[in-house]
Write a protein that holds these residues in place. Structure first.
Motif, PDB file in Angstrom:
ATOM      1  N   HIS A 128       0.850  -1.197   0.000  1.00 34.22           N
ATOM      2  CA  HIS A 128       0.000   0.000   0.000  1.00 34.22           C
ATOM      3  C   HIS A 128       0.880   1.239   0.000  1.00 34.22           C
ATOM      4  CE1 HIS A 128      -2.978  -2.937   1.264  1.00 34.22           C
ATOM      5  NE2 HIS A 128      -3.911  -2.067   0.927  1.00 34.22           N
ATOM      6  N   ARG A 134      -4.502   9.228   3.053  1.00 30.88           N
ATOM      7  CA  ARG A 134      -5.123   7.996   2.604  1.00 30.88           C
ATOM      8  C   ARG A 134      -4.068   6.974   2.234  1.00 30.88           C
ATOM      9  NH1 ARG A 134      -5.581   6.877  -2.891  1.00 30.88           N
ATOM     10  NH2 ARG A 134      -4.541   8.361  -4.243  1.00 30.88           N
ATOM     11  N   THR A 135      -4.509   5.741   2.081  1.00 24.96           N
ATOM     12  CA  THR A 135      -3.673   4.670   1.586  1.00 24.96           C
ATOM     13  C   THR A 135      -4.308   4.107   0.324  1.00 24.96           C
ATOM     14  OG1 THR A 135      -4.832   2.982   2.874  1.00 24.96           O
ATOM     15  CG2 THR A 135      -2.955   4.075   3.930  1.00 24.96           C
ATOM     16  N   ALA A 136      -3.463   3.556  -0.553  1.00 24.65           N
ATOM     17  CA  ALA A 136      -3.959   2.954  -1.793  1.00 24.65           C
ATOM     18  C   ALA A 136      -3.081   1.763  -2.127  1.00 24.65           C
ATOM     19  CB  ALA A 136      -3.950   3.967  -2.939  1.00 24.65           C
ATOM     20  N   ARG A 137      -3.678   0.757  -2.706  1.00 26.67           N
ATOM     21  CA  ARG A 137      -2.957  -0.458  -3.045  1.00 26.67           C
ATOM     22  C   ARG A 137      -2.109  -0.233  -4.290  1.00 26.67           C
ATOM     23  NH1 ARG A 137      -4.540  -5.381  -0.981  1.00 26.67           N
ATOM     24  NH2 ARG A 137      -3.447  -7.193  -1.791  1.00 26.67           N
ATOM     25  N   TRP A 165      -4.050  12.025  -7.732  1.00 24.84           N
ATOM     26  CA  TRP A 165      -4.598  10.814  -7.097  1.00 24.84           C
ATOM     27  C   TRP A 165      -3.609   9.647  -7.185  1.00 24.84           C
ATOM     28  CZ3 TRP A 165      -8.627   9.779  -4.047  1.00 24.84           C
ATOM     29  CH2 TRP A 165      -9.010   8.453  -3.878  1.00 24.84           C
ATOM     30  N   SER A 166      -2.951   9.496  -8.345  1.00 24.51           N
ATOM     31  CA  SER A 166      -2.053   8.362  -8.541  1.00 24.51           C
ATOM     32  C   SER A 166      -0.600   8.685  -8.230  1.00 24.51           C
ATOM     33  CB  SER A 166      -2.154   7.864  -9.990  1.00 24.51           C
ATOM     34  OG  SER A 166      -1.758   8.878 -10.893  1.00 24.51           O
TER      35      SER A 166
END
Length: 633
Positions: A128, A134-137, A165-166
């Motif tokens: 992640h 926030r966290t993202a995979r 966002w990315s």
């Protein structure tokens, strides 16, 4: 990672492309489908690709054969119909792995095709990325953005760095691929962010609870507990007073009960008498009606006898109604000359019948008068009994009122007072119990905030220790990458560049002190971006970075560089030629372009397309004027 072959399955038959050697170039004019092949590769790998109209209409499914890590797979995915899964075949063991989903769902079990590819590359599939909030995979799609430079991105971004966002995932993917971080560091980062969020949530909730407690007018838990205990004592006292009143009432309940029973009986008796009185009134009315009917019948009988005695002897010669003569009428024998009915019986028989009728009617009249008199007597008796019953009921009710007045009335105020006190105390205790729970909650939240802060501190310390172990590798690789990028920019001959380096914080190229995407646009931007990707691949090869898949796919750099910078494009291919010559099959570069230098195209694999022979030759090309590029679809 190496792409070996791409097969397009169409209705007329399959179309297969094999990729050989370190450098493959797809050449041809605009609209022959070069970008479409790259997008179909991405589609086969489980990505969200921009599939061209010709592929949507005529390609049923695609197959991609590739080496990834120590594995060799054939991936197949529908273009038409359901494309939510990718078929995976293990070409080494000659077995079906199965249909793997493209995207993981919350309730899905098993792995995705992206997770399979990450594990084959030796990269974790549960990583992640963390940002401030926030966290993202990190998925295989993030890795693919480092391997595939799309035409629409080659002149404006590096792995979509302009997408906020990315962007965190881009930086984490770079660190993973170059070994600047590891699974433990990323786990610690995610845990740190999770605990920071817990700390913030606990502190925020604690502030809300404290605000509630301030509104409750209690300064401490001890004060709230003391108030609750005081109101508990009030509840006990109020209940004791109510119990005393109830106990005292038992002593007079018997006497009151007897009187209440007598009152009920008196009311019942009065009700029954009233019902009988009403029934007698109805009966009297019926009997009087019968008497009047008999009297009317007697009067009618008298009038009939009088009429017969007067009219019987008359011999009519004129009709009494219309005054016409009846002398000439010839009635039937034995019939009346006027009404033509049979003549009545002899006078003696009629008189006997009339006498019988008068006698019977007189008897009925006498009986009816007796019945009326009897009903009138009963009605008078019921009225008298009702009057007596009413007086008896009044006396009993007065006695009951007198009996209860001296007991109930003085105690009503006491009962009301005790009940109000009890309700007030119970309400207060209920609200104070909520306050006490909130005081306990505030204490728990305070401890949770402190504990979360301590855990954040511990995680920072452990993470810092883990990152320190990687610091020397990080510093060395980024220095080498910056040096290689500067050399590549100078080798390409990009104009007006005095200094070029890679920033150690965001891993993006900077030129003359400014970030690459703030300097220029068009050809210069494309040259800076392409130089970055060549430097990245070259650094991974030279430094032996095992976690970086030395595969690079570049879509149409010459078109984006522009004709005015043709020398830049030629130098780009010379640098690719050098890399391919030095590293051979340790790398794979696939480039799509309108044209390349002939000396390079002779040494390496070239796939040339044109309108008569497009990339999907089983489908007739509609002509350049009818082509809709992917970017416009």
């Amino acid at each position: 990672m190496r792409l070996n072959a791409l097969t397009l399955h169409t209705a007329p038959g399959p179309v297969r492309y094999d990729f050989r050697g370190p450098l493959t170039v797809l050449t041809g004019p605009v609209g022959v489908g070069k970008s479409s092949l790259f997008e179909l590769m991405k589609h086969a790998l489980g990505g969200s690709a921009r599939v061209a109209p010709v592929a949507r209409d005529f390609v049923e499914f695609v197959e991609l054969e590739l080496d990834v890590g120590d594995e060799r797979y054939r991936l197949s995915r529908n273009v038409q119909g359901d494309s939510s899964r990718v078929g995976v075949f293990d070409m080494k063991e000659r077995r079906e792995v199965g249909l793997l989903p493209v995207a993981a769902r919350p309730d899905a079990e098993g792995t995705t095709v992206g997770a399979l590819l990450l594990r084959a590359l030796g990269l974790p599939d549960d990583t992640h990325t963390t940002s401030a909030k926030r966290t993202a995979r990190v998925t295989f799609n993030n890795v693919w953005s480092f391997l595939y430079v799309e035409q629409r991105e080659i002149d404006r971004s590096i792995a979509r760095n302009n997408d906020s966002w990315s962007e965190p995932a881009r930086k984490t993917t770079f660190e993973l691929l170059f070994g600047l971080t590891n699974r433990e560091v990323l786990r610690l980062r995610k845990s740190q962010l999770d605990w920071e969020q817990r700390r913030e949530e606990a502190a925020r909730e604690e502030r809300a609870v404290i605000k509630f407690l301030e509104d409750s007018k209690t300064r401490s838990r001890a004060e709230a507990a003391a108030l609750a205990a005081e109101n508990e004592r009030r509840i006990v006292d109020a209940r004791r007073r109510l119990a005393g009143i109830m106990e005292e009432s038992e002593s007079v309940r018997g006497e009151v009960g007897v009187l209440r029973t007598l009152v009920l009986h008196a009311r019942r008796e009065q009700s029954l008498l009233a019902e009988a009185h009403g029934a007698t009134q109805l009966e009297l009315g019926e009997r009087r009606h019968l008497l009047r009917s008999l009297e009317t019948r007697s009067e009618e009988l008298g009038r009939g006898e009088a009429a017969a005695s007067l009219l019987g002897p008359i011999d009519f010669v004129v009709c009494p109604r219309c005054s016409q003569s009846v002398k000439e009428r010839r009635p039937p024998t034995g019939a009346c000359v006027l009404c033509l009915q049979p003549e009545p019986e002899p006078t003696g028989l009629l008189e006997r019948r009339a006498a019988d009728d008068r006698e019977r009617l007189a008897s009925q009249l006498a009986e009816a008068r007796v019945l009326v008199q009897s009903a009138e007597a009963d009605l008078a008796e019921y009225a008298e009994r009702i009057e007596v019953a009413q007086a008896n009921l009044s006396n009993l009710e007065s006695a009951l009122d007198e009996q209860t007045k001296s007991f109930v009335s003085p105690r009503l105020a006491a009962v009301a007072e005790a009940s109000v006190e009890l309700a007030r105390a119970e309400t207060t205790v209920g609200s104070l119990e909520q306050v006490l729970r909130q005081w306990d909650r505030a204490a728990d939240l305070q401890r949770a905030t402190v504990a979360a802060g301590e855990e954040v501190g511990r995680l920072i310390e452990v993470r810092q220790w883990e990152e320190d172990k990687l610091a020397r590798t990080r510093e060395r690789l980024l220095a080498v990458l910056s040096e290689n990028y500067d050399e590549m920019v100078r080798a390409l001959g990009i104009p007006s560049v005095q200094e070029a380096y890679i920033d150690v914080r965001n891993y993006l190229p900077y030129v003359n002190g400014d970030r690459f995407d703030r300097i220029s646009t068009g050809g210069i931007m494309t040259s800076l971006v392409t130089a970055y990707w060549l430097a990245v691949v070259a650094t991974a090869l030279r430094e032996g970075v095992e976690t970086y898949p030395t595969l690079l796919i570049v879509d149409t750099p010459r078109k984006s560089i522009g004709a005015q910078n043709a020398d830049l494009a030629d130098e780009l291919y010379r640098q690719l030629d050098i890399l391919a010559g030095v590293y051979g099959d340790r790398m794979q570069v696939i480039v799509a372009d309108n044209d390349i230098p002939r000396d390079i195209s002779k040494r390496w694999q070239e796939m040339r397309f044109d309108y008569p022979s497009p990339t999907v030759p089983t489908v007739a090309h509609p002509g350049p004027s009818r082509v809709k590029p992917i970017d416009q679809d």
